[in-house]
Design an enzyme around this catalytic site. Structure first.
Site, PDB file in Angstrom:
ATOM      1  N   SER A 148     -12.896 -44.261  44.600  1.00 45.76           N
ATOM      2  CA  SER A 148     -11.775 -43.831  43.849  1.00 45.76           C
ATOM      3  C   SER A 148     -11.970 -44.356  42.287  1.00 45.76           C
ATOM      4  O   SER A 148     -11.059 -43.521  41.400  1.00 45.76           O
ATOM      5  CB  SER A 148     -10.355 -44.114  44.222  1.00 45.76           C
ATOM      6  OG  SER A 148     -10.530 -45.618  44.489  1.00 45.76           O
ATOM      7  N   HIS A 206     -22.892 -51.981  42.011  1.00 47.13           N
ATOM      8  CA  HIS A 206     -21.803 -52.815  41.506  1.00 47.13           C
ATOM      9  C   HIS A 206     -22.079 -53.733  40.550  1.00 47.13           C
ATOM     10  O   HIS A 206     -21.496 -53.967  39.583  1.00 47.13           O
ATOM     11  CB  HIS A 206     -21.075 -53.358  42.416  1.00 47.13           C
ATOM     12  CG  HIS A 206     -19.967 -52.461  43.180  1.00 47.13           C
ATOM     13  ND1 HIS A 206     -18.778 -52.219  42.723  1.00 47.13           N
ATOM     14  CD2 HIS A 206     -20.105 -51.548  44.319  1.00 47.13           C
ATOM     15  CE1 HIS A 206     -18.034 -51.295  43.491  1.00 47.13           C
ATOM     16  NE2 HIS A 206     -18.745 -51.043  44.310  1.00 47.13           N
ATOM     17  N   THR A 226     -17.130 -60.269  48.803  1.00 50.07           N
ATOM     18  CA  THR A 226     -16.732 -60.282  50.051  1.00 50.07           C
ATOM     19  C   THR A 226     -17.731 -59.314  50.747  1.00 50.07           C
ATOM     20  O   THR A 226     -17.839 -59.447  51.954  1.00 50.07           O
ATOM     21  CB  THR A 226     -15.334 -59.893  50.507  1.00 50.07           C
ATOM     22  OG1 THR A 226     -15.122 -58.487  49.918  1.00 50.07           O
ATOM     23  CG2 THR A 226     -14.422 -60.710  49.507  1.00 50.07           C
ATOM     24  N   LYS A 278     -11.433 -47.690  41.742  1.00 52.24           N
ATOM     25  CA  LYS A 278     -10.591 -48.695  41.772  1.00 52.24           C
ATOM     26  C   LYS A 278     -11.454 -50.010  41.104  1.00 52.24           C
ATOM     27  O   LYS A 278     -10.852 -50.857  40.396  1.00 52.24           O
ATOM     28  CB  LYS A 278     -10.003 -48.879  43.082  1.00 52.24           C
ATOM     29  CG  LYS A 278     -10.917 -49.196  44.277  1.00 52.24           C
ATOM     30  CD  LYS A 278     -10.332 -49.210  45.325  1.00 52.24           C
ATOM     31  CE  LYS A 278     -11.223 -49.411  46.767  1.00 52.24           C
ATOM     32  NZ  LYS A 278     -11.967 -48.377  46.842  1.00 52.24           N
ATOM     33  N   ASP A 295     -13.457 -58.562  44.995  1.00 52.50           N
ATOM     34  CA  ASP A 295     -13.628 -57.160  45.426  1.00 52.50           C
ATOM     35  C   ASP A 295     -14.687 -57.176  46.591  1.00 52.50           C
ATOM     36  O   ASP A 295     -15.536 -57.846  46.758  1.00 52.50           O
ATOM     37  CB  ASP A 295     -14.531 -56.581  44.244  1.00 52.50           C
ATOM     38  CG  ASP A 295     -14.535 -55.060  44.392  1.00 52.50           C
ATOM     39  OD1 ASP A 295     -14.134 -54.577  45.423  1.00 52.50           O
ATOM     40  OD2 ASP A 295     -15.007 -54.442  43.672  1.00 52.50           O
TER      41      ASP A 295
END
Length: 221
Positions: A58, A95, A80, A60, A128
């Site tokens: 999305s 990421h 995580t 986020k 995150d």
């Protein structure tokens, strides 16, 4: 008598001046978007605890990273995720590329409260994400009845801003497995408890943020 009239006149004049300046500032902010963003960033107080919600892909995480950069502090990323397959490895690498090199990273698939407790007060922290943390706890078969309790205990005692990312699972279908239904229920409860304590809650849909609680600076809305 005359002195009292003069004092009242001075107070009235001062009030009129303040109102005039406020009106002028509002006019400038309406006419000049750059000034509006500038003054909003100055007035904006970075929230102590933020929750950024959204569905899969999305936007986020990207939004949360943009929010963290506004804190103007050294940045710590608590990850995580665990790379159990090549697809997850690629997702983690993407990421990392999106964030850039100017982050300190702590790998904490389960021990998030413990990792938070070790962070220096000068930092701003991004966790995150809460969804993977919860699933890791459940699969470890060592999940506390209320996983939010130890996390929020550290959050409340910390002296640095914390931004968390979590999936909103209430909009999805009901899973057809017992474990899936447990996860969906536990995730919904975890999100609700985090949101209750958060100063800022934002839902991100298709890359567009919608503030549910608190306030954002103009350049992030």
């Amino acid at each position: 008598m005359v002195g009292n009239v003069i004092k009242r006149h001075d107070r009235v004049s001062s009030s009129i001046l303040h109102l005039s300046l406020l009106k002028l500032a509002l006019i400038i902010l309406r006419l000049n978007p750059r000034k509006r963003s500038h003054w909003s960033a100055i007035i904006f107080t970075f929230p102590k605890f933020s929750l950024i919600l959204g569905g899969v892909a999305s936007g986020k995480s990207r939004f949360a990273e943009s929010l963290v950069r506004l804190a103007n502090r050294p940045r710590t990323y608590i990850a995580t995720a665990q790379a159990f397959d090549s697809e997850m490895e690629e997702k983690i690498k993407q990421h990392q590329m999106d964030r850039g090199p100017d982050w300190s990273t702590i790998e904490a698939p389960i021990a998030v409260p413990e990792a938070l407790a070790k962070v220096d007060d000068t930092q701003v922290v991004l966790i995150d994400c809460m969804t993977l943390w919860l699933s890791n706890l459940i699969l470890s078969e060592n999940c506390p009845e209320d996983p939010s309790a130890p996390l929020l205990s550290v959050v409340k005692s910390s002296n640095f801003p914390i931004v968390t990312v979590s999936n909103e699972v209430g909009h999805s279908v009901i899973p057809d497995t017992k474990l899936g239904r447990r996860f969906q229920k536990d995730q919904g409860r975890l999100n609700a408890k985090l949101a209750a304590e958060a100063d800022l809650v934002v839902m991100v849909t298709a890359g567009i943020p919608k503030v549910l609680k608190g306030r954002l600076p103009a350049n992030l809305t």
